[in-house]
Scaffold this motif. Sequence first.
Motif, short mmCIF file in Angstrom:
data_model
loop_
_atom_site.label_atom_id
_atom_site.label_comp_id
_atom_site.label_asym_id
_atom_site.label_seq_id
_atom_site.Cartn_x
_atom_site.Cartn_y
_atom_site.Cartn_z
N GLY A 162 55.28 40.54 40.89
CA GLY A 162 53.76 40.41 41.77
C GLY A 162 53.07 39.39 40.90
N TYR A 163 51.87 39.49 41.30
CA TYR A 163 50.90 38.27 41.10
C TYR A 163 49.46 39.35 40.62
CZ TYR A 163 47.10 34.78 41.03
OH TYR A 163 46.04 34.28 40.80
N VAL A 164 48.79 38.87 39.57
CA VAL A 164 47.60 39.70 39.27
C VAL A 164 46.41 38.90 39.22
CG1 VAL A 164 46.22 40.62 37.45
CG2 VAL A 164 48.89 40.74 37.26
N ASP A 165 45.52 39.18 40.10
CA ASP A 165 44.38 38.62 40.45
C ASP A 165 43.27 39.60 41.14
OD1 ASP A 165 42.29 36.43 40.59
OD2 ASP A 165 43.75 34.99 41.10
N ALA A 166 41.91 39.08 41.07
CA ALA A 166 40.78 39.95 41.64
C ALA A 166 41.22 40.30 42.90
CB ALA A 166 39.61 39.11 41.73
N TYR A 167 40.92 41.65 43.35
CA TYR A 167 41.50 42.16 44.27
C TYR A 167 41.14 41.40 45.89
CZ TYR A 167 36.53 43.24 45.29
OH TYR A 167 35.20 42.91 45.41
N PHE A 168 40.23 40.61 45.85
CA PHE A 168 39.57 39.85 46.90
C PHE A 168 40.49 38.66 47.17
CE2 PHE A 168 36.79 38.82 43.68
CZ PHE A 168 36.97 37.53 43.40
N GLU A 169 41.28 38.29 46.04
CA GLU A 169 42.08 36.83 46.21
C GLU A 169 43.26 37.39 47.29
OE1 GLU A 169 41.31 34.34 45.29
OE2 GLU A 169 40.05 34.32 43.76
N PHE A 170 43.75 38.70 47.06
CA PHE A 170 44.70 38.98 48.12
C PHE A 170 44.47 38.76 49.53
CE2 PHE A 170 45.97 40.60 43.69
CZ PHE A 170 47.28 40.10 43.47
N VAL A 171 43.00 39.23 49.90
CA VAL A 171 42.60 39.11 51.26
C VAL A 171 42.71 37.53 51.38
CG1 VAL A 171 40.50 39.48 52.74
CG2 VAL A 171 41.34 41.17 50.78
N LEU A 184 49.17 43.40 42.37
CA LEU A 184 48.68 43.70 41.21
C LEU A 184 46.88 43.19 41.10
CD1 LEU A 184 51.73 42.48 39.19
CD2 LEU A 184 51.13 44.80 39.74
N ALA A 185 46.25 44.56 41.51
CA ALA A 185 44.84 43.93 41.89
C ALA A 185 43.90 44.35 40.92
CB ALA A 185 44.34 44.61 43.05
N ASN A 186 43.11 43.39 40.21
CA ASN A 186 42.06 43.68 39.08
C ASN A 186 40.86 43.95 39.91
OD1 ASN A 186 43.96 42.71 37.28
ND2 ASN A 186 42.75 40.65 36.78
N CYS A 187 40.17 45.23 39.51
CA CYS A 187 39.18 45.79 40.28
C CYS A 187 38.08 46.29 38.99
CB CYS A 187 39.36 47.16 40.84
SG CYS A 187 40.70 47.15 42.17
#
Length: 295
Positions: A162-171, A184-187
């Motif tokens: 996976g890849y880790v970033d702020a939740y909205f980056e996956f949107v 992998l969402a940072n919240c």
Amino acid sequence: MSNYYKRNLSLAGVDFSNKSIEDLRLLVRQILDSKIHGISFSPYIEGQGPGTQIGEAQIRERLSFIQPYTHWVRSFSCTEGHEQIPAIAAENGLKTMVGVWLDADLEQNEKELANAIDIAQAGNAGILAVGNEVLLRGDLNEDQLIDYINRAKAAAPGIDVGYVDAYFEFVDHPRVTAACDVILANCYPFWEGCPADHALLYMKDMYRRAVAAANGKKVIISETGWPNVGTAEGGAVPSLENAIKYFINTCQWAEEEGIEIFYFSSFDETWKVDAEGDVGAYWGIWDKDGNPKYV
């Protein structure tokens, strides 16, 4: 998990109105004794930070503080000695989400990826986290990041990548989301200025936005936390009480809804003030010397 802990936690969050700080500390102790799912782990001690070569003895010593209280650790790099973390964690009964640090240094990125693949092929990677907030920082573009993700997947079949970033980056980056096995969402309600009283509800919304973008893929909260000292971020105020309450609510929600969370972070880290201001040094459940802050 103790019956007291179960009785005093609800899906809406803990009712803190009649609880003293001593009551809150007791709840934290019970949560930790029951073990949380995961925690972010950097083995630095005071005066160290990225660029410091970390030795095996220091990793073992720092890991010993948190080992009794978690099932997983999350590492952030596979160079400068951090590549030793997954094997040492495994010896201590812990699984590792292995962080592959990527940035604009393409030569260093190759070393990170090669070491991560070695770790995975040795059987010491529970999850490979290829990149951390590189889109948020603007260090790499989508095509570059997806190439690293795909290379890791090809070299480590059977391991979730996976890849880790702020939740909205996956949107905002559906091609990256599609390339991942796991999201992998940072919240961080704190960094978006959310007052502590509403932080749990806001984190639930962050998580649900990531779930909607994931299209059925598993979503793990790879970072969340609350600082206990420092300058307020909008309506988000650092304090010991707010940090303890956020930890309790986060763990309660994760337990009741079966959500996997890697709490941020193990230790206070002074080096982080350069990028995050004074609050950067105070996200740990333990202080910089390994003393527990919440219990």
